[in-house]
Design an enzyme around this catalytic site. Structure first.
Site, PDB file in Angstrom:
ATOM      1  N   LYS A  33      -7.203   9.940  -3.258  1.00  8.88           N
ATOM      2  CA  LYS A  33      -6.735   9.332  -4.277  1.00  8.88           C
ATOM      3  C   LYS A  33      -7.831   8.216  -4.759  1.00  8.88           C
ATOM      4  CE  LYS A  33      -3.858   5.710  -3.535  1.00  8.88           C
ATOM      5  NZ  LYS A  33      -4.241   4.460  -4.272  1.00  8.88           N
ATOM      6  N   ASN A  34      -8.204   7.523  -3.996  1.00 10.27           N
ATOM      7  CA  ASN A  34      -8.963   6.436  -4.477  1.00 10.27           C
ATOM      8  C   ASN A  34     -10.590   6.879  -4.975  1.00 10.27           C
ATOM      9  OD1 ASN A  34      -6.978   4.710  -3.872  1.00 10.27           O
ATOM     10  ND2 ASN A  34      -8.078   3.685  -2.008  1.00 10.27           N
ATOM     11  N   CYS A  43       0.836  -1.957  -6.367  1.00 11.84           N
ATOM     12  CA  CYS A  43       1.429  -2.393  -5.145  1.00 11.84           C
ATOM     13  C   CYS A  43       1.580  -3.977  -4.823  1.00 11.84           C
ATOM     14  CB  CYS A  43       0.313  -1.663  -4.054  1.00 11.84           C
ATOM     15  SG  CYS A  43       1.024  -0.479  -2.831  1.00 11.84           S
ATOM     16  N   ARG A  82      -4.117  -9.902  -6.009  1.00  9.44           N
ATOM     17  CA  ARG A  82      -4.771  -8.811  -6.714  1.00  9.44           C
ATOM     18  C   ARG A  82      -5.447  -9.266  -7.876  1.00  9.44           C
ATOM     19  NH1 ARG A  82      -3.203  -2.897  -4.769  1.00  9.44           N
ATOM     20  NH2 ARG A  82      -5.458  -2.704  -4.680  1.00  9.44           N
ATOM     21  N   ASP A 123      -6.664  -0.460   4.531  1.00  6.31           N
ATOM     22  CA  ASP A 123      -5.345   0.462   3.834  1.00  6.31           C
ATOM     23  C   ASP A 123      -5.116   1.098   5.274  1.00  6.31           C
ATOM     24  OD1 ASP A 123      -5.712   0.056   1.404  1.00  6.31           O
ATOM     25  OD2 ASP A 123      -7.028   1.526   0.733  1.00  6.31           O
ATOM     26  N   ARG A 172       2.905   7.431  -3.533  1.00  9.18           N
ATOM     27  CA  ARG A 172       1.783   7.066  -4.177  1.00  9.18           C
ATOM     28  C   ARG A 172       0.451   7.573  -3.712  1.00  9.18           C
ATOM     29  NH1 ARG A 172       3.013   1.370  -7.154  1.00  9.18           N
ATOM     30  NH2 ARG A 172       1.100   1.991  -8.160  1.00  9.18           N
TER      31      ARG A 172
HETATM   32  C1  UD1 Z   1      -9.446  -0.782  -3.641  1.00 13.17           C
HETATM   33  C2  UD1 Z   1      -8.498   0.514  -3.317  1.00 13.17           C
HETATM   34  C3  UD1 Z   1      -7.377  -0.084  -2.192  1.00 13.17           C
HETATM   35  C4  UD1 Z   1      -7.774  -0.730  -1.082  1.00 13.17           C
HETATM   36  C5  UD1 Z   1      -9.020  -1.924  -1.604  1.00 13.17           C
HETATM   37  C6  UD1 Z   1      -9.722  -2.557  -0.452  1.00 13.17           C
HETATM   38  C7  UD1 Z   1      -8.461   1.985  -5.196  1.00 13.17           C
HETATM   39  C8  UD1 Z   1      -7.754   2.632  -6.307  1.00 13.17           C
HETATM   40  N1  UD1 Z   1      -7.784   1.274  -4.329  1.00 13.17           N
HETATM   41  O1  UD1 Z   1      -8.372  -1.489  -4.360  1.00 13.17           O
HETATM   42  O2  UD1 Z   1      -6.661   1.236  -1.768  1.00 13.17           O
HETATM   43  O3  UD1 Z   1      -6.808  -1.459  -0.430  1.00 13.17           O
HETATM   44  O4  UD1 Z   1      -9.870  -1.172  -2.526  1.00 13.17           O
HETATM   45  O5  UD1 Z   1     -10.486  -1.719   0.366  1.00 13.17           O
HETATM   46  O6  UD1 Z   1      -9.746   2.298  -4.811  1.00 13.17           O
HETATM   47  N2  UD1 Z   1     -10.385  -9.519  -6.161  1.00 13.17           N
HETATM   48  C9  UD1 Z   1     -10.755 -10.573  -6.616  1.00 13.17           C
HETATM   49  N3  UD1 Z   1     -10.995 -10.385  -7.869  1.00 13.17           N
HETATM   50  C10 UD1 Z   1     -11.200  -9.251  -8.589  1.00 13.17           C
HETATM   51  C11 UD1 Z   1     -10.920  -8.050  -7.797  1.00 13.17           C
HETATM   52  C12 UD1 Z   1     -10.633  -8.041  -6.518  1.00 13.17           C
HETATM   53  O7  UD1 Z   1     -10.489 -11.732  -6.085  1.00 13.17           O
HETATM   54  O8  UD1 Z   1     -11.572  -9.270  -9.704  1.00 13.17           O
HETATM   55  C13 UD1 Z   1     -10.256  -9.572  -4.477  1.00 13.17           C
HETATM   56  C14 UD1 Z   1      -8.758  -8.870  -4.199  1.00 13.17           C
HETATM   57  O9  UD1 Z   1      -7.694  -9.867  -4.659  1.00 13.17           O
HETATM   58  C15 UD1 Z   1      -8.804  -8.512  -2.702  1.00 13.17           C
HETATM   59  C16 UD1 Z   1     -10.274  -7.994  -2.713  1.00 13.17           C
HETATM   60  O10 UD1 Z   1     -10.930  -8.823  -3.669  1.00 13.17           O
HETATM   61  O11 UD1 Z   1      -8.165  -9.681  -2.211  1.00 13.17           O
HETATM   62  C17 UD1 Z   1     -10.411  -6.622  -2.575  1.00 13.17           C
HETATM   63  O12 UD1 Z   1     -10.034  -5.851  -3.722  1.00 13.17           O
HETATM   64  P1  UD1 Z   1     -10.690  -4.675  -4.345  1.00 13.17           P
HETATM   65  O13 UD1 Z   1     -11.800  -4.281  -3.285  1.00 13.17           O
HETATM   66  O14 UD1 Z   1     -11.117  -4.868  -5.699  1.00 13.17           O
HETATM   67  O15 UD1 Z   1      -9.792  -3.708  -4.080  1.00 13.17           O
HETATM   68  P2  UD1 Z   1      -9.151  -2.683  -5.321  1.00 13.17           P
HETATM   69  O16 UD1 Z   1     -10.278  -2.229  -5.976  1.00 13.17           O
HETATM   70  O17 UD1 Z   1      -8.003  -3.220  -5.996  1.00 13.17           O
END
Ligand code: UD1
Length: 418
Positions: A22-23, A116, A121, A305, A397
């Protein structure tokens, strides 16, 4: 409301092919916006989030079809720059469209994303990344609009190696003028898959999988045929389910090298894991041993995850284990539900202390998010008696009909529509 009913206590056995990731599929589908024409993308799982992404692409002007894992996508007529609010609200991954739409059409408007319920996030790294490439950003009344005639390459340091921000910046930078360097980039396998997809389209990206990614902007990209990598989180979930139930299973279409952290830890608990090319064989005979300390962290660290599923596995192990969650603050929602099944878990300051118990007891529990829900299904497989897992739409999901996958491995699980 759909609920899983699980009669626990049966060791898993048999063979299962793991579906596509999915990711990896979500950013790849968004990246298809970057070129005009007909794409064929294989091993795209049939999941709610994928369905939402395809509906968004359709509303933006694409034609899409999804049949037995194969997506056909014609992006020639994409002309709309506003991501529909209701769909944006249903899935956080809609933010993947920011980079590609901005790069192709020079403008994109989104409402703040949903998704989620596992913590705050934030999207600040996505915003600052696109701004560093020269996009102007206006935010008003819950909408964010980005504009740029042509993005311009830049050096971008991420204060945290965010998976989504790394991917969004890559997708924006491929059509930018000049070179972009992403420093402290996320290193997840899904980022390597996105690089491979974009390079097949004619992009010039190198370094994905390391903490520095370099992108030389090109003028045009072309549509391609591509196969998505296997889902390492689904693989890991079944691996833990086999360990937890003293099962003996074979998983095909896996990439064991994406799960080194998990495999080593589970082997240290006493579970036998053998890998051969894309096949993994998992065999557990005895009660597993506890693990002193696991810390979730960005790849190649232990994946957040799989934290909830690992916690269930350890809840029946011999001894006390500690899991520290460092990626998402809201990710211990399964703990209360597991306690209701007889697990002995205490949470303090972002760490869970898990004292292994002899048995779990089936009861009615509620899935609060995707991975917490999967963890409760695992607990149900290992518990005595009947477990009812409510709110299974969260699980849908990320797992393509998980009950069918587990039935294929001999589990006694069914879906009820109450
Ligand atoms: C992706 C995965 C999700 C997984 C996560 C961490 C997808 C679709 N989803 O989510 O399944 O749990 O990686 O491995 O690929 N953060 C910030 N600012 C930002 C973006 C992120 O502070 O602009 C923080 C978030 O709050 C969180 C951390 O970074 O604490 C990790 O987030 P991120 O790596 O961005 O995860 P996702 O891409 O949302």
């Amino acid at each position: 409301m759909e609920t899983f009913t699980i009669e626990g206590g049966k060791p898993l056995s048999g063979s299962l092919r793991v579906h596509g990731a999915k990711n990896a599929a979500l950013p790849i589908l968004a990246a298809a916006v970057l070129a005009e024409g007909q794409f064929h993308i294989y091993d795209v799982p049939h999941l709610k989030d994928i369905e939402v992404m395809l509906r968004i692409l359709t509303e933006l002007g694409a034609t899409t079809s999804h049949h037995e894992g194969a997506v056909s996508l014609d992006t020639s007529s994409i002309s709309i720059t506003h991501v529909p609010d209701d769909l944006m609200g249903q899935m956080r991954s809609s933010i993947f469209l920011m980079g590609p739409l901005l790069a192709r059409l020079g403008e994109v408007t989104i409402s703040r994303p949903g998704g989620c319920a596992i913590g705050e996030r934030r999207i600040d790294l996505h915003l600052s990344g696109l701004s560093s490439l020269g996009a102007s950003i206006h935010e008003s009344e819950g909408y964010i609009t980005f504009r740029a005639d042509r993005l311009i390459g830049n050096n971008i340091f991420l204060t945290f190696p965010s998976v989504g921000a790394t991917e969004n910046i890559m997708m924006a930078a491929v059509l930018a003028k000049g070179t972009t360097k992403i420093l402290n980039a996320a290193r997840e396998p899904e980022i390597v898959d996105l690089q491979n997809f974009l390079n097949a389209m004619g992009a010039r990206i190198r370094g994905a999988g390391s903490d520095t990614i370099e992108i030389d902007g090109v003028d045009r990209l072309r549509p391609v045929t591509y196969r998505v990598i296997p889902d390492r989180i689904v693989t890991g979930t079944h691996l833990l389910a086999a360990g937890l139930t003293n099962g003996h299973i074979e998983l095909t279409n896996t990439m064991p090298e994406h799960l080194t952290a998990l495999i080593q830890l589970v082997q240290s608990c006493g579970v036998e894991i053998n890998t051969h090319h894309d096949i993994m064989e998992i065999k557990a005979h005895n009660r597993s041993r506890a693990i002193e300390r696991i810390i979730t962290s960005p790849y190649p660290g232990f994946p957040t995850d799989l934290q909830a599923q690992m916690m269930v596995f350890l809840s029946k192990a011999e001894g006390t284990s500690v899991i520290k969650e460092t990626v998402f603050e809201g990710r211990f929602k399964h703990v209360n539900e597991l306690a209701r099944m007889g697990a002995s878990i205490y949470v303090d300051l972002g760490s869970a202390f898990i004292r292994g118990v002899d048995h779990l007891q089936g009861t009615t529990v509620e899935a609060t998010d995707l991975r917490a829900g999967a963890a409760l299904v695992l607990a149900g497989l290992a518990a005595e008696g009947t477990t009812y897992v409510e709110q299974v739409h969260h699980i849908d999901r990320g797992y393509e009909r998980i009950e069918r996958q587990l039935q294929q491995l001999g589990a006694n699980i069914s879906r009820l529509d109450l």
